[in-house]
Scaffold this active site. Structure first.
Site, PDB file in Angstrom:
ATOM      1  CB  SER A 672      -0.678  -0.054   1.360  1.00  0.00           C
ATOM      2  OG  SER A 672      -2.040   0.513   0.793  1.00  0.00           O
ATOM      3  CG  ASP A 748      -6.298  -3.058  -4.176  1.00  0.00           C
ATOM      4  OD1 ASP A 748      -7.538  -2.232  -3.690  1.00  0.00           O
ATOM      5  OD2 ASP A 748      -5.442  -3.104  -4.422  1.00  0.00           O
ATOM      6  CG  HIS A 780      -5.125  -2.391  -0.243  1.00  0.00           C
ATOM      7  ND1 HIS A 780      -5.055  -1.675  -1.879  1.00  0.00           N
ATOM      8  CD2 HIS A 780      -4.696  -1.449   0.646  1.00  0.00           C
ATOM      9  CE1 HIS A 780      -3.352  -1.276  -0.773  1.00  0.00           C
ATOM     10  NE2 HIS A 780      -3.986  -1.358   0.187  1.00  0.00           N
TER      11      HIS A 780
END
Length: 803
Positions: A672, A748, A780
């Site tokens: 991320s 995602d 994600h």
């Protein structure tokens, strides 16, 4: 059937699934109990924990605290049927970072002695009033998504087809009470539901709130219920289509506003209703009255978001927390119920003058940004008082807000912020955490978590809220970091799970003992006495495995080139020798609202040492729990300052001969924001980092959402240079093979795969090599165990071969 075996580069032995999961720091689910609820009247403790012999499948368990054994028992025999969740429930779990399966939430009604929980995707009432060993379980008609309970415990509400529905528990009759959504004309208008921005970026997971008071219908004398809800309209929010993993070209449509694009619009509404005469017929009529608030922009033209909402304890008013688009202006607005009208939208323009002015209880501005948290609460038995938190001092602290009737003569008094010595602010340089606060109104005490001892630890504290500059007393064990803290509603017990870098997690219940005869000094504070530990057999087994060949991490700190103290942590491989140079992996996040260097036990952050690497973690400027000034270094500069601290931290360890790092063999890995920083590290400082492992990275902030991106970067048109320098393609990537590894889930819906497409397009055009690993069914995070093994094993073998 023979189980699959796994091969580690450079090792002869083959490993089974559990062995490889342990080495990768990916053991299938945590055993630590959580979501604690005290039953004060029966002296029971309820919580979620693993089903026996089924890791990561959760069930509700309990402990009878009256018993000598304090044995953990399941509340009922739960059998997980692997029922597919609705898309709404799936996305809610993504927003709340819920990784477990089975029963992952429950609501305990203390007054009426029952629990509401979703069991295999069905709402169930678990009645424990008569017996804890033989609870009465009743399935309730309705959906599990965003379910709640009315104040009198007689009705369950939930969201179905983007509207609010209710079920009368006694009859199982179900009724629709809002009509905001319809497929033809208002497909993207919802009642009580939440759009992506509110859930992901403001942690508001519901859009409706029951009144704490059940009224009486004037006409019939029957109970009248009221719900405040937000009608959110995403019609003008841009559409985003993500291909599914099937073979027919299907896509899933999401509403997702990119930085600079239009957000949703929210209208504040009330719905009041009376249940029909007792019946089991589903089509029986229910009397409904809807009213709405005038357009808030007529009084607050700057307001963009409604980040928090709810009722005052007496049920007379609604509170709304408003925030502007730049997230630098906040107001807590009070809305008396008489202000609502049946239809403001039909009013003529001339009637705008008659719209009453809403009182503003709190208003704040800043030149940085305002972090939205949960640490505020209205007092219940003491009217016209609120405990509030803000970062106006530079650090989050608590304040007592008082006002007269009709919200006039508003006063604010610091609770945790010391005002004894204006020349010494060091005593105030710590944070009240974002967790819920607990107020003992009888004793005038407020319980909260914070970092008063050190920014590396979370603790439970108590102080008086009626006397400024009172002692702040730590209740939790020193030299540990505490989480999952819960306090009984009678303030006689609390529970915490705690650890430090050298001690595995423990969960312990404590008694709080008061001297209620002395109310004039600090003797009113409770004495803490250990009651018992929660010993989970599965937890012991996990911890025994985790202790194998793991060295204790060491925390260090240094001053960066701007004179700011930065904290880091390193872990050495088990065969470490000072006479040998070691390849090193820097595990990075480095973005706001996250702190990875803490005095706590965290095995996953150490697993690279299992394979002979030194592992390093550094919380650069912009990370959490260090105050607003520390965070603000990244304002309008994301991607420009983080890697400097990472490199300076490595140089500090090498230059002071603290660890034997081979400076020619350093990798960086993150997910991320950590994936974004890994991209920036390999492109900005390829002379330092030989390999970058980039998981689900943002690659250009124009490709991320409004709520997050604009808070830190402003809108693109007002920060052109910042967005340019925060774009990963602005920098030059290495020309050598095997230095850049990209990993991303195709489903995602948070950091879209388009971010990886964007960077791949740039790498292709510039003839730069890369390795890409896609996960067709992952969002994600990586939830599937086989996928976690595949990616983890590939990364380790890649590093062993190429670093």
């Amino acid at each position: 059937m023979e189980s699959k075996k796994y091969k580690i580069e450079g090792r002869d032995e083959l490993l089974d699934k559990e062995e490889i999961l342990k080495l990768l720091g990916e053991e299938s689910g945590s055993s630590a109990p959580y979501s604690f609820e005290f039953n004060d009247s029966k002296n029971h403790l309820y919580f979620l924990s693993n089903v026996k012999d089924q890791k990561n499948i959760k069930n509700i368990h309990y402990i009878d605290m009256n018993s000598d054994s304090k044995e953990i028992k399941p509340l009922f025999n739960y059998v997980d049927k692997d029922v597919e969740l609705s898309i709404e429930d799936q996305l809610q779990r993504e927003r709340m970072r819920t990784a477990a399966n089975g029963i992952t939430q429950f609501t305990f009604d203390q007054k009426h002695q029952f629990i509401i929980a979703p069991i295999n995707n069905k709402i169930n009432k678990i009645d424990i009033k008569e017996s804890i060993t033989k609870p009465i379980i009743k399935e309730i008609v309705g959906e599990t998504y965003n379910h709640q309970i009315s104040a009198d415990g007689k009705i369950v509400s939930f969201l179905k087809d983007k509207d609010i529905w209710i079920t009368d528990i006694s009859t199982n009759a179900m009724y629709r009470i809002t009509f905001s959504n319809d497929e033809k004309h208002h497909k993207f208008r919802y009642a009580g539901d939440i759009g992506f921005i509110y859930a992901e970026e403001f942690s508001r997971y519901t859009g409706y709130w029951w009144s704490p008071i059940v009224g009486t219908c004037v006409k019939t004398g029957k109970p009248m219920y009221t719900i405040c809800y937000l009608e959110e309209d995403e019609t003008n929010v841009m559409d985003y289509h993500i291909p599914t993993s099937d073979l027919r070209g299907k896509t899933t449509q999401y509403k997702y506003p990119l930085a600079g694009e239009k957000n949703s619009i929210c209208k504040v509404c009330l719905v009041s209703f009376v249940l029909p005469t007792r019946t089991t017929f589903q089509d029986s009529k229910i009397e409904i009255v809807k009213s709405e608030l005038f357009d808030l922009k007529t009084q607050f033209p700057w307001a963009e978001y409604i980040t928090r909402a709810g009722w005052t304890p007496n049920g007379h008013s609604i509170y709304l927390q408003l925030l502007d688009r730049k997230q630098q202006h906040l107001a807590l607005v009070m809305v008396p119920l008489h202000v609502f009208a049946e239809d403001y939208s039909s009013s003529s323009s001339s009637s705008v003058k008659s719209i009453p002015k809403l009182p503003v209880l709190i208003e704040e501005t800043t030149s940085v940004w305002i972090n939205i948290e949960f640490s505020f609460q209205f007092l219940k038995s003491i009217e016209n008082q609120l405990i509030w938190s803000n970062e106006q001092s530079g650090y989050r602290h608590l304040y007592l807000i008082k006002w007269d009737k009709n919200f006039t003569n508003i006063q604010s008094t610091p609770i945790t912020l010391s005002t004894c010595n204006d020349n010494d602010n060091d005593n105030n340089n710590w944070m009240v955490s974002s967790d819920d606060i607990h107020i003992d109104e009888k004793r005038k005490l407020v319980y909260f978590t914070g970092t008063k001892d050190t920014c590396l630890e979370q603790h439970l504290y108590v102080t008086r809220f009626d006397k400024p500059n009172s002692e702040i007393k730590r209740l939790s064990h020193a030299n540990f970091s505490h989480r999952s803290i819960s306090i009984s509603s009678n303030f006689k017990k609390f529970i915490t799970t705690y650890s430090n870098i050298s001690t595995i997690s423990k969960t312990e219940v404590f008694d709080l003992i008061y001297n209620d005869d002395n109310n004039d000094n600090n003797d009113i504070y409770p004495i803490v006495k250990s009651s018992f530990f929660i010993n989970d057999d599965d937890d012991d087994d996990d911890n025994d495995k985790k202790k194998i060949n793991i060295n204790i991490p060491k925390i260090f700190n240094f001053k960066n080139s701007k004179g700011v103290t930065i904290y880091g942590q390193y872990t050495l491989p088990s065969d470490y020798s000072k006479d040998k140079k070691y390849p090193t992996v820097v595990y990075v996040y480095g973005g706001p609202h996250v702190q990875i260097v803490r005095n706590q036990y965290n095995y996953i952050k150490q697993h690279y040492t299992n394979f002979g690497f030194i592992q390093v973690m550094i919380d650069n400027v912009g990370s959490a729990n260090r105050g607003l000034e520390f965070e603000s270094h990244i304002r309008e500069k994301m991607g420009q300052v983080e890697i400097g601290d990472q490199v300076e931290g490595i140089n500090y360890l090498v230059g002071n001969d603290i660890v034997s790092i081979d400076v020619n063999r350093i990798a960086i890995s993150g997910w991320s924001y950590g994936g974004y920083n890994s991209l920036m590290a390999i492109s900005q400082r390829p002379d330092v980092f030989k390999i970058a492992v980039c998981g689900a990275p943002v690659s250009d902030w124009r490709l991320y959402n409004t709520g997050y991106t604009e808070r830190y970067m402003n809108v693109p048109q007002d920060n052109i240079d910042g967005y340019k320098l925060g774009d990963t393609t602005h920098y030059s990537f290495p020309t050598e093979e095997n230095r850049l590894l990209l990993i991303h889930g195709l489903q995602d819906e948070n950091v879209h795969f388009s971010n990886t497409i964007y960077i791949i397009d740039h790498l292709t055009k510039t003839q730069k090599p890369y390795i890409l690993k896609t996960l067709p069914n992952e969002r994600h995070g990586v939830r599937n165990t086989d996928n976690r093994i595949y990616i983890g094993l590939f990364v380790i073998n890649h590093l062993l071969k190429n670093l």
